[in-house]
Design an enzyme around this catalytic site. Structure first.
Site, PDB file in Angstrom:
ATOM      1  N   LYS A  16       0.852  -1.207   0.000  1.00 11.65           N
ATOM      2  CA  LYS A  16       0.000   0.000   0.000  1.00 11.65           C
ATOM      3  C   LYS A  16       0.877   1.243   0.000  1.00 11.65           C
ATOM      4  O   LYS A  16       2.029   1.224   0.444  1.00 11.65           O
ATOM      5  CB  LYS A  16      -0.941   0.041   1.210  1.00 11.65           C
ATOM      6  N   GLY A 105       7.548   1.102   4.961  1.00 15.89           N
ATOM      7  CA  GLY A 105       6.375   1.975   4.968  1.00 15.89           C
ATOM      8  C   GLY A 105       5.352   1.558   3.929  1.00 15.89           C
ATOM      9  O   GLY A 105       4.482   2.332   3.549  1.00 15.89           O
ATOM     10  N   ASP A 143      -2.699  -1.752   9.979  1.00 18.88           N
ATOM     11  CA  ASP A 143      -2.713  -1.753   8.511  1.00 18.88           C
ATOM     12  C   ASP A 143      -3.197  -3.079   7.924  1.00 18.88           C
ATOM     13  O   ASP A 143      -3.336  -3.201   6.712  1.00 18.88           O
ATOM     14  CB  ASP A 143      -1.291  -1.503   7.959  1.00 18.88           C
TER      15      ASP A 143
HETATM   16  P1  ATP Z   1       3.935  -0.257   7.913  1.00 16.69           P
HETATM   17  O1  ATP Z   1       3.898   0.417   6.573  1.00 16.69           O
HETATM   18  O2  ATP Z   1       2.711  -1.115   8.178  1.00 16.69           O
HETATM   19  O3  ATP Z   1       4.283   0.630   9.034  1.00 16.69           O
HETATM   20  P2  ATP Z   1       6.458  -1.320   7.116  1.00 16.69           P
HETATM   21  O4  ATP Z   1       6.179  -1.581   5.664  1.00 16.69           O
HETATM   22  O5  ATP Z   1       7.212  -0.092   7.466  1.00 16.69           O
HETATM   23  O6  ATP Z   1       5.094  -1.356   7.884  1.00 16.69           O
HETATM   24  P3  ATP Z   1       7.123  -4.073   7.476  1.00 16.69           P
HETATM   25  O7  ATP Z   1       7.738  -4.509   6.188  1.00 16.69           O
HETATM   26  O8  ATP Z   1       5.723  -4.488   7.756  1.00 16.69           O
HETATM   27  O9  ATP Z   1       7.248  -2.502   7.685  1.00 16.69           O
HETATM   28  O10 ATP Z   1       8.128  -4.570   8.620  1.00 16.69           O
HETATM   29  C1  ATP Z   1       8.221  -3.966   9.887  1.00 16.69           C
HETATM   30  C2  ATP Z   1       8.854  -4.971  10.826  1.00 16.69           C
HETATM   31  O11 ATP Z   1       7.915  -6.013  11.052  1.00 16.69           O
HETATM   32  C3  ATP Z   1      10.065  -5.676  10.242  1.00 16.69           C
HETATM   33  O12 ATP Z   1      11.238  -4.995  10.559  1.00 16.69           O
HETATM   34  C4  ATP Z   1      10.008  -7.058  10.871  1.00 16.69           C
HETATM   35  O13 ATP Z   1      10.791  -7.114  12.047  1.00 16.69           O
HETATM   36  C5  ATP Z   1       8.563  -7.250  11.293  1.00 16.69           C
HETATM   37  N1  ATP Z   1       7.836  -8.286  10.548  1.00 16.69           N
HETATM   38  C6  ATP Z   1       7.019  -9.198  11.073  1.00 16.69           C
HETATM   39  N2  ATP Z   1       6.468  -9.984  10.146  1.00 16.69           N
HETATM   40  C7  ATP Z   1       6.957  -9.581   8.967  1.00 16.69           C
HETATM   41  C8  ATP Z   1       6.750 -10.027   7.621  1.00 16.69           C
HETATM   42  N3  ATP Z   1       5.958 -11.056   7.324  1.00 16.69           N
HETATM   43  N4  ATP Z   1       7.392  -9.363   6.651  1.00 16.69           N
HETATM   44  C9  ATP Z   1       8.190  -8.308   6.958  1.00 16.69           C
HETATM   45  N5  ATP Z   1       8.431  -7.874   8.207  1.00 16.69           N
HETATM   46  C10 ATP Z   1       7.823  -8.498   9.210  1.00 16.69           C
END
Ligand code: ATP
Length: 303
Positions: A16, A105, A143
């Site tokens: 997203k 993100g 999310d």
């Molecule tokens: P958001 O946009 O929802 O804030 P994000 O995209 O910044 O999230 P994610 O890729 O969801 O971040 O990862 C954040 C943290 O979640 C990672 O550093 C990891 O430790 C943990 N995590 C747990 N499950 C997963 C997964 N299936 N894939 C990626 N990261 C995961």
């Protein structure tokens, strides 16, 4: 994936971008009220689940080494939560083919949570209603419900109370993937620090932005993109300014940090402009790689 079980279920799930992320002041529970306009984009993870003697998680893809393979993985948590609700054991092998940047993100972890939930529900023949699945998604994270729904939606509360939104056409994007992630709690912490002593207005969805989505007009949408977390992300990662500038110089209509960053998002007028902006970003040296994508994309879907 080797040795695919004939009873395996695979779900494809999108990343997203937040086309508007309006953030209110910190609440007593530490969360922030949001007006969060999500748009699903065509970068996808695939999550495959198959029967096993115990719960395991494996992951492949360029960022796979950053993904936890224990029960903190959101896909594993989804399996455990669903199994608990039904009094069964979460004995399942989960394999994630990861194409969504990690800690970027773009809600990659949330996407895997929603995908695993849908996949396990099908594998175990539970036939949960959409409302039941959405309730478990909200428990997993703010999310996660949107990853199940896809398309476009306004999220209020912590972002998990969703209203689906009409989108009048396809939008083209380029995403610049940064080296290393940014922790979402750290970005909210910086938001609080930057706003200390200031009156933070109630978060509200922008009518101009919702109208732009509904009309499908990318020029109007470009003028309405807004992310209240951007100053905090830029404060923690000042180099992202150069990435934003590089994409704008290459012809993007508008640029913003995606959610809590550090991925940056560039709205472009069409696929051709997207290819040019992605190439310019790749050679700019201001990001690790750049990916073109379109929106809206469907939510978690069984393949
Ligand atoms: P958001 O946009 O929802 O804030 P994000 O995209 O910044 O999230 P994610 O890729 O969801 O971040 O990862 C954040 C943290 O979640 C990672 O550093 C990891 O430790 C943990 N995590 C747990 N499950 C997963 C997964 N299936 N894939 C990626 N990261 C995961």
């Amino acid at each position: 994936m080797s040795g695919v079980d004939s009873r395996s279920v695979t779900v494809r799930v999108p990343a997203k971008v937040n086309v508007q992320l309006a953030v209110g002041g910190a609440r007593a529970d530490g969360f922030h009220d949001l007006a969060n306009v999500f748009l699903a984009v065509s970068l996808f993870d695939e999550v495959t689940v198959a029967p096993a003697t115990r719960l395991t998680v494996t992951c492949e893809g360029p960022d796979a080494h950053q993904v936890p393979l224990d029960t903190t993985n959101l896909a594993a948590r989804a399996a455990v939560l669903l199994a608990e609700r039904h009094g069964i054991a979460p004995d399942v092998r989960i394999h994630i083919t990861k194409d969504i940047p990690v800690a970027g993100g773009m809600a990659g972890g949330s996407a895997d949570g929603a995908a695993a939930l849908l996949a396990c529900d099908a594998l175990w023949g539970l036939r949960s209603s959409r409302a039941e699945l959405l309730a478990i998604c909200a428990e997993l994270g703010s999310d996660v419900p949107f990853s199940l729904v896809g398309g476009a939606a306004l999220g209020i509360g912590r972002g998990e109370q969703l209203t689906e939104l009409p989108v009048g056409g396809d939008f083209h994007w380029v995403f610049a993937v940064a080296d290393g992630g940014l922790s979402t709690p750290a970005v909210y912490g910086e938001f609080d620090r930057l706003n200390e002593g200031l009156r933070v207005p109630e978060p509200r969805a922008s009518k101009a932005l919702l109208d732009a989505l509904a009309s499908g007009d990318c020029t109007v949408l470009a003028g309405a993109l807004a992310n209240d977390l951007q100053p905090a992300a830029l404060s923690l990662r000042p180099a992202l300014r150069s990435t934003l500038d590089a994409g704008l110089s290459a012809g993007a209509l508008s640029a913003l940090v995606s959610g809590s960053g550090p991925t940056t998002a560039f709205l472009v007028k069409d696929a051709q402009a997207g290819a040019a902006v992605a190439e310019a970003l790749r050679v700019s040296g201001t990001c690790r790689t750049a990916r073109a994508a379109t929106s809206p994309a469907p939510g978690a879907t069984i393949l």
